[in-house]
Design a protein around this motif. Sequence first.
Motif, mmCIF file in Angstrom:
data_model
loop_
_atom_site.group_PDB
_atom_site.id
_atom_site.type_symbol
_atom_site.label_atom_id
_atom_site.label_comp_id
_atom_site.label_asym_id
_atom_site.label_seq_id
_atom_site.Cartn_x
_atom_site.Cartn_y
_atom_site.Cartn_z
ATOM 1 N N PRO A 218 0.814 -1.230 0.000
ATOM 2 C CA PRO A 218 0.000 0.000 0.000
ATOM 3 C C PRO A 218 0.846 1.280 0.000
ATOM 4 C CG PRO A 218 -0.106 -1.074 2.146
ATOM 5 C CD PRO A 218 0.641 -2.005 1.245
ATOM 6 N N VAL A 219 2.049 1.186 0.546
ATOM 7 C CA VAL A 219 2.916 2.371 0.600
ATOM 8 C C VAL A 219 3.260 2.818 -0.824
ATOM 9 C CG1 VAL A 219 5.184 3.228 1.338
ATOM 10 C CG2 VAL A 219 3.929 1.637 2.799
ATOM 11 N N LEU A 220 3.504 1.832 -1.674
ATOM 12 C CA LEU A 220 3.951 2.128 -3.032
ATOM 13 C C LEU A 220 2.807 2.334 -4.008
ATOM 14 C CD1 LEU A 220 6.799 -0.528 -3.095
ATOM 15 C CD2 LEU A 220 7.108 1.946 -3.038
ATOM 16 N N ASP A 221 1.603 2.023 -3.579
ATOM 17 C CA ASP A 221 0.462 2.159 -4.477
ATOM 18 C C ASP A 221 0.045 3.621 -4.567
ATOM 19 O OD1 ASP A 221 -2.152 0.064 -5.316
ATOM 20 O OD2 ASP A 221 -2.331 2.249 -5.412
ATOM 21 N N GLN A 222 0.034 4.138 -5.818
ATOM 22 C CA GLN A 222 -0.276 5.569 -5.988
ATOM 23 C C GLN A 222 -1.650 5.924 -5.438
ATOM 24 O OE1 GLN A 222 1.943 7.599 -6.584
ATOM 25 N NE2 GLN A 222 3.511 6.628 -7.851
ATOM 26 N N GLY A 223 -2.555 4.969 -5.444
ATOM 27 C CA GLY A 223 -3.897 5.255 -4.952
ATOM 28 C C GLY A 223 -4.036 5.149 -3.444
ATOM 29 N N ILE A 238 -0.200 5.464 8.479
ATOM 30 C CA ILE A 238 0.587 6.694 8.340
ATOM 31 C C ILE A 238 0.662 7.020 6.863
ATOM 32 C CG2 ILE A 238 2.926 7.625 8.506
ATOM 33 C CD1 ILE A 238 3.210 6.130 11.106
ATOM 34 N N ASN A 239 0.292 8.232 6.506
ATOM 35 C CA ASN A 239 0.318 8.602 5.099
ATOM 36 C C ASN A 239 1.716 8.964 4.625
ATOM 37 O OD1 ASN A 239 -2.434 8.231 4.636
ATOM 38 N ND2 ASN A 239 -2.893 10.281 5.450
ATOM 39 N N VAL A 240 1.978 8.625 3.394
ATOM 40 C CA VAL A 240 3.246 9.011 2.786
ATOM 41 C C VAL A 240 3.151 10.505 2.469
ATOM 42 C CG1 VAL A 240 4.768 8.660 0.793
ATOM 43 C CG2 VAL A 240 3.570 6.708 1.802
ATOM 44 N N ALA A 241 4.168 11.262 2.872
ATOM 45 C CA ALA A 241 4.147 12.711 2.682
ATOM 46 C C ALA A 241 4.219 13.074 1.201
ATOM 47 C CB ALA A 241 5.315 13.344 3.431
ATOM 48 N N LYS A 242 3.888 14.318 0.936
ATOM 49 C CA LYS A 242 3.904 14.813 -0.446
ATOM 50 C C LYS A 242 5.313 14.771 -1.037
ATOM 51 C CE LYS A 242 1.912 18.326 -2.710
ATOM 52 N NZ LYS A 242 1.251 19.374 -3.248
ATOM 53 N N GLY A 243 5.375 14.398 -2.296
ATOM 54 C CA GLY A 243 6.646 14.479 -3.013
ATOM 55 C C GLY A 243 7.665 13.413 -2.663
ATOM 56 N N LEU A 267 5.880 -5.428 -8.483
ATOM 57 C CA LEU A 267 6.653 -4.939 -9.627
ATOM 58 C C LEU A 267 5.844 -3.944 -10.473
ATOM 59 C CD1 LEU A 267 9.506 -5.400 -10.537
ATOM 60 C CD2 LEU A 267 8.708 -7.192 -12.060
ATOM 61 N N ASP A 268 4.541 -4.195 -10.563
ATOM 62 C CA ASP A 268 3.652 -3.324 -11.325
ATOM 63 C C ASP A 268 3.632 -1.894 -10.820
ATOM 64 O OD1 ASP A 268 2.795 -4.881 -13.317
ATOM 65 O OD2 ASP A 268 0.852 -5.390 -12.438
#
Length: 393
Positions: A218-223, A238-243, A267-268
């Motif tokens: 989920p960390v790497l998922d753009q959505g 915990i949300n990934v910060a902007k940028g 990998l996707d």
Amino acid sequence: MKQLNKQMVGTVVKTATTSRSAVGAAIDASGKDYADYISYQVRRNAGQRNSALKVIELPNGDLKWRSVPMSEFDKSERALASEEVVNVPSEQQEMLDFIHSSYSLKPRSLVMNELKWKHLIRSAVRGKNIMMTGSAGSGKTMAAKALVKALDRPDYVFNMGATQDPRSTLIGNVQFNPEAGTWLSESLFVKAIQTPGAVILLDELTRAHPDAWNILMPVLDQGQRYLRLDEKEDQATINVAKGVTFIATANIGNEYTATRALDKALLDRFTTIEMDLLNDEEESDLLAYMFPHVQTTVLNDVAKIAHLTRIESLNESPRIDNGISTRTSVEIAGLLYDGFSLVEAAEITIYPQYDASGGVDSERTFVKQIVQKFINDGSDEELFTEAEMDSDA
Ligand SMILES: Nc1ncnc2c1ncn2[C@@H]1O[C@H](COP(=O)(O)OP(=O)(O)OP(=O)(O)O)[C@@H](O)[C@H]1O
Ligand SMILES: [Mg+2]
């Protein structure tokens, strides 16, 4: 002569009139002729000075042609050629400028072609997750670190291949003391993802424990872009910060048994950038740059040996599975610099990487034969004898 109108302000034309003779055209970048709007005199002067003409508006509202450098005409031509550029907002222009001038940020010691490097920079500034792929010792980690450095943003490096306990590395440890009760001592990774603009290197991600992949999904998922602190109880996230940009390196390929096939789903989530194998010329340039005090002829030999093994490994039915990596050739050059001979350096660094079983048919014998072509020790003696080859088996 026709009258200029306000819509023409900014138009740049190039005149074809250089002498008294012809009444030449005055065309803009799209090929439209403005000769009827410009006096002959003005056209001729511009032509003779090889300058362009541009429609400007004077403070009193009058419109007139001004002589400008020819570069302005070239610029208008370029702008027309790439239509997006015409309406580029300034932020976008800055981004474009940064990406396309970024090759100067690549360290000299890293061999990577301009397009790949710019793609790397572009992916990072666009917030893509990047996966560096390529064979062992081909500069994946080096390129990732160079990117981190080039961007001048807060950076964090995690060696995922070395983590035995993904939960404590990525999330943290549950602690207890009588006063505070149970609490989570957060990992450095938690801090990293909360840092706006951070560049986070996940080195050797393909070698990480599958638990790490699940945590990272989920960390790497753009959505999604969040880290779940407790997988089971669907608790806090915990949300990934902007940028924040992630860059991972992969060790995919049959040479690594310790590498687990990276989950397709994971990998996707990445933009893949593959490190190329260097050809012999690039390789000897690199070695010469790194070891200017070592004889270039010997360095060329090292590069050629490496190159030959790489070519062989790419054959349809190769005698060896893997070529000598750039990491190994750099190591050899380092040994040469420290006074070891090519024979010795090969003995130490190359041969142990190749299986000796099978005697004369072994991978090691094959590589020895390649190396031998480049060794001139003054005697006619073979580097190794049949007996030695048998004893290798
Ligand atoms: N493209 C390259 N340009 C310059 N040096 C290189 C390159 N590839 C490899 N090297 C040399 O090899 C060394 C190892 O490179 P690096 O650690 O980046 O490889 P890697 O692809 O990450 O390897 P691994 O698959 O084992 O993780 C570098 O320190 C450098 O000296
Ligand atoms: Mg690496």
